[in-house]
Design a protein around this motif. Structure first.
Motif, short mmCIF file in Angstrom:
data_model
loop_
_atom_site.label_atom_id
_atom_site.label_comp_id
_atom_site.label_asym_id
_atom_site.label_seq_id
_atom_site.Cartn_x
_atom_site.Cartn_y
_atom_site.Cartn_z
N ASN A 82 0.81 -1.21 0.00
CA ASN A 82 0.00 0.00 0.00
C ASN A 82 0.85 1.26 0.00
N ARG A 83 2.13 1.15 -0.37
CA ARG A 83 2.97 2.31 -0.35
C ARG A 83 2.87 3.09 -1.66
N LEU A 84 3.03 4.41 -1.55
CA LEU A 84 2.99 5.30 -2.70
C LEU A 84 4.35 5.96 -2.85
N VAL A 85 4.95 5.82 -4.03
CA VAL A 85 6.27 6.38 -4.30
C VAL A 85 6.19 7.19 -5.58
N GLY A 86 6.56 8.45 -5.51
CA GLY A 86 6.59 9.32 -6.68
C GLY A 86 7.96 9.90 -6.89
N ASP A 87 8.05 10.89 -7.78
CA ASP A 87 9.32 11.51 -8.10
C ASP A 87 9.11 13.01 -8.23
N ILE A 88 9.85 13.79 -7.42
CA ILE A 88 9.82 15.25 -7.52
C ILE A 88 11.22 15.73 -7.86
N GLU A 89 11.39 16.19 -9.08
CA GLU A 89 12.69 16.75 -9.50
C GLU A 89 13.84 15.80 -9.16
N GLY A 90 13.63 14.51 -9.42
CA GLY A 90 14.69 13.52 -9.21
C GLY A 90 14.80 13.01 -7.80
N VAL A 91 13.92 13.43 -6.91
CA VAL A 91 13.94 12.96 -5.51
C VAL A 91 12.79 11.99 -5.30
N ASP A 92 13.07 10.85 -4.66
CA ASP A 92 12.00 9.91 -4.32
C ASP A 92 11.05 10.55 -3.31
N ALA A 93 9.77 10.53 -3.62
CA ALA A 93 8.76 11.09 -2.72
C ALA A 93 7.91 9.93 -2.20
N VAL A 94 7.79 9.82 -0.86
CA VAL A 94 7.00 8.75 -0.26
C VAL A 94 5.98 9.34 0.69
N ALA A 95 4.81 8.70 0.74
CA ALA A 95 3.76 9.09 1.67
C ALA A 95 3.77 8.13 2.84
N SER A 96 3.63 8.66 4.05
CA SER A 96 3.67 7.83 5.25
C SER A 96 2.64 8.33 6.25
N SER A 97 1.97 7.39 6.90
CA SER A 97 1.04 7.76 7.98
C SER A 97 1.79 8.20 9.23
N GLY A 98 3.12 8.03 9.24
CA GLY A 98 3.91 8.50 10.37
C GLY A 98 4.07 10.00 10.39
N VAL A 99 3.77 10.69 9.27
CA VAL A 99 3.81 12.15 9.22
C VAL A 99 2.41 12.65 9.56
N PRO A 100 2.24 13.40 10.65
CA PRO A 100 0.88 13.80 11.05
C PRO A 100 0.28 14.83 10.10
#
Length: 443
Positions: free
Chosen positions: A362-380
């Motif tokens: 269920n993980r989401l991984v994207g790319d912003i200007e060459g940086v891996d972008a991840v979404a986490s429920s650990g970030v409030p």
């Protein structure tokens, strides 16, 4: 199915034998006799080994006899019902009798059917009782079930009832994402703090141009080098769950394994939250913040802020940023950003593992200007919503293996206590390699 207790005894037996051989090998390699301590250790271990050997031999004989009895009973059942090779009627003593095509391989004894089908026993509950308390009736039901589901190829194996596995739904939790991406140091079972040395002052100012030949400039060198330490202090985390013996004895799917699975899943969620909290608290606030959600949604501003953050991280001289960490809402906001031709500015360039039935993660991984972008429920998700652009090596997660434990009658015979414990700690080693962005009044 191998006897779990016998397997454990064999493992202890092999460990003792390896220890004895190791002591003797070291003495032989050193061309010396065994020391008094080594001789005493070998003697003690040899005594334990002899006791284990006798116990293994006795229990193995019991297992072998029980297996022979089971095979004989199965062959008698097969002979009484039919040879399983043909279905043609045969004349036996003048009376026409029809032999069944069904053998013991095809018959389900019905011990572990659903409650609606009249089942009265739990497959996993019998496993628990057979291993923990030596319940012979539970072992008999398991053996009968094992024989019933023996495959046609001759391989043996216990197949749990389908309804138990298909219809149970565990609590949904996110898998570890950020915690698996940052630098990881295994603790083993050592809870002592990690003392990590670092340099805090450099000798740059000592490099000067000599203006007078044959003479040293004033202040051309002094004691400018300085050092310090970073300390990562692991904390002890533990939890237990009391499971009623009635629940364990009832026809409930995999109570013990489900409880342990839930505890380990909760541990992963806690570690993920600790890692994200360390990143957001230990990073450096960026010069670019967004006073409103509308300001963030201006495409150029949002993307430029990420580029600014990358530049700040690179300025820390430890390497470029390679990770962006955010909550699910901010991840979705980035995905909605589009250029003037309606093309996404943050494509989802990597997907989780999949099989024929679909995604397995269920993980989401994207790319912003060459940086891996991840979404986490650990970030409030809060009024002042934060996300971070960082170099993942700037964060250290130290963690031990979790230890499961089970013991009975901790508060009486009414329940069984199950739990786990472990050590975990986080440290932001390089705050300058983490740039924190803030979106105020996010909606």
């Amino acid at each position: 199915m191998p006897n779990p207790y016998l397997v454990r005894l064999r493992e202890q037996h092999d460990a003792l034998r390896a220890s004895i051989e190791g002591l003797q090998t070291r003495a032989a390699e050193g061309n010396r006799d065994l020391s008094e301590e080594e001789l005493r250790s070998v003697t003690e271990q040899a005594t334990q080994l002899a006791g284990l050997t006798d116990q293994i031999e006795s229990l193995t004989n019991v297992e072998v006899r029980a297996r022979r009895v089971g095979e004989l009973a199965a062959s008698l059942d097969a002979g009484g019902q039919g040879d399983g090779q043909g279905g043609e009627p045969q004349n036996l003593g003048g009376d026409q009798q029809t032999r069944s095509r069904t053998t013991t391989r095809d018959r389900d004894p019905g011990h572990y059917r659903s409650i609606a089908e009249g089942g009265q026993h739990s497959f996993f509950g019998d496993h628990f009782r057979a291993v923990k308390s030596g319940d012979q009736e539970a072992r008999r039901r398991l053996d009968e079930h094992m024989r019933a589901v023996t495959q046609a190829s001759g391989g043996t194996g216990i197949v749990p009832p389908k309804w138990m596995l298909d219809e149970y739904q565990a609590l949904a939790r996110q898998t570890r994402i950020v915690a698996d991406l940052v630098r990881h140091i295994p603790l083993g079972q050592d809870p002592r703090p990690l003392i990590l040395s670092k340099q805090t002052g450099g000798t740059d100012a000592n490099i000067t141009t000599q203006t007078t030949e044959g003479a040293n400039n004033a202040g051309w060198g002094t004691d400018r080098y300085a050092s310090n330490v970073d300390t990562l202090t692991p904390v002890f985390k533990a939890a237990y769950q009391d499971v009623s013996r009635q629940l364990l004895d009832a026809s409930t799917p995999a109570v013990d394994s489900l409880i342990f699975g839930d505890l380990r899943s909760a541990w992963d969620a806690v570690v993920e939250a600790l890692t994200c909290a360390a990143i957001l608290a230990g990073g450096t606030a960026a010069g670019t913040t967004f006073p409103t959600e509308a300001a963030f949604k201006a495409n150029a501003a949002a993307i430029d802020a990420v580029i600014d953050a990358q530049t700040e991280v690179a300025g820390d001289q430890r390497g470029p940023a390679d990770l962006a960490v955010m909550n699910y809402r901010r991840f979705g906001a980035f995905r909605k950003l589009k250029d003037n031709n309606n093309r996404p500015l943050m494509p989802v360039s990597r997907y989780g593992p999949q099989n024929a039935t679909g995604a397995l993660d269920n993980r989401l991984v994207g790319d912003i200007e060459g940086v891996d972008a991840v979404a986490s429920s650990g970030v409030p998700t809060a009024y002042a919503e934060k996300y971070a652009v960082l170099r993942r090596q700037a964060v250290i997660l130290a963690e031990s293996e979790t230890v499961d434990f089970t013991y009975e009658q901790a508060g009486g015979p009414a329940f069984v206590r199950m739990g786990l414990w472990g050590y975990v700690g986080t440290l932001v080693r390089n705050p300058g390699s983490i740039s924190i962005q803030t979106v105020t009044a996010a909606s």
